[in-house]
Design a protein around this motif. Structure first.
Motif, PDB file in Angstrom:
ATOM      1  N   HIS A  52       0.825  -1.205   0.000  1.00 50.05           N
ATOM      2  CA  HIS A  52       0.000   0.000   0.000  1.00 50.05           C
ATOM      3  C   HIS A  52       0.868   1.268   0.000  1.00 50.05           C
ATOM      4  N   ILE A  53       1.905   1.269   0.820  1.00 47.41           N
ATOM      5  CA  ILE A  53       2.814   2.420   0.839  1.00 47.41           C
ATOM      6  C   ILE A  53       3.559   2.514  -0.483  1.00 47.41           C
ATOM      7  N   ARG A  54       4.016   1.387  -1.008  1.00 44.93           N
ATOM      8  CA  ARG A  54       4.691   1.388  -2.306  1.00 44.93           C
ATOM      9  C   ARG A  54       3.788   1.950  -3.386  1.00 44.93           C
ATOM     10  N   ASN A  55       2.500   1.555  -3.379  1.00 44.89           N
ATOM     11  CA  ASN A  55       1.550   2.041  -4.383  1.00 44.89           C
ATOM     12  C   ASN A  55       1.323   3.542  -4.240  1.00 44.89           C
ATOM     13  N   GLN A  56       1.288   4.044  -3.004  1.00 43.79           N
ATOM     14  CA  GLN A  56       1.114   5.483  -2.801  1.00 43.79           C
ATOM     15  C   GLN A  56       2.313   6.259  -3.340  1.00 43.79           C
ATOM     16  N   ILE A  57       3.500   5.738  -3.105  1.00 47.58           N
ATOM     17  CA  ILE A  57       4.713   6.382  -3.627  1.00 47.58           C
ATOM     18  C   ILE A  57       4.684   6.382  -5.151  1.00 47.58           C
ATOM     19  N   THR A  58       4.300   5.264  -5.737  1.00 51.64           N
ATOM     20  CA  THR A  58       4.218   5.167  -7.196  1.00 51.64           C
ATOM     21  C   THR A  58       3.176   6.132  -7.750  1.00 51.64           C
ATOM     22  N   ALA A  59       2.032   6.244  -7.074  1.00 50.52           N
ATOM     23  CA  ALA A  59       0.982   7.163  -7.532  1.00 50.52           C
ATOM     24  C   ALA A  59       1.469   8.614  -7.463  1.00 50.52           C
ATOM     25  N   LEU A  60       2.147   8.984  -6.366  1.00 51.03           N
ATOM     26  CA  LEU A  60       2.699  10.338  -6.262  1.00 51.03           C
ATOM     27  C   LEU A  60       3.735  10.585  -7.351  1.00 51.03           C
TER      28      LEU A  60
END
Length: 111
Positions: A52-60
């Motif tokens: 989830h944190i990885r996906n948030q970083i990727t989205a940003l």
């Protein structure tokens, strides 16, 4: 066989090296310009996060907050560090300096 290599014969009329004058320094360089007292090493390291944190970083990253995931995380850290109180920032800097020294000394022991 090697005797001829060590016995140089002097040729008549051979030019000798002549100095034209004293050497003048045009641009003096200070020690601080070349050598820093900072003992900093940089090497790749990983931080474990969940998906989830990885996906948030990727989205940003995808919306342009940074050009790389490393830059996104760096920007977020900078913003959070700026918000620290003075006492927390002093504690943060002391701890950070200790960790940076540890990395430097560890890198020296690996050489």
């Amino acid at each position: 066989m090697a005797g001829g290599l060590l016995n140089h014969s002097k040729k008549s009329g051979q030019n000798k090296l002549v100095h034209s004058g004293p050497v003048k320094v045009e641009n003096q360089v200070e020690r601080g310009d070349v050598v820093t007292d900072e003992n900093i090493v940089t090497f790749p390291a990983n931080v474990r996060v969940d998906n989830h944190i990885r996906n948030q970083i990727t989205a940003l990253n995808n919306i342009g907050i940074g050009s790389t995931q490393k830059e996104v995380v760096g920007n977020l850290l900078s913003e959070r560090i700026e918000k620290l109180s003075d006492s927390d920032r002093q504690r943060f800097n002391r701890i950070l300096n200790i960790l940076e020294q540890k990395d430097y000394l560890t890198s020296l022991s690996k050489k």
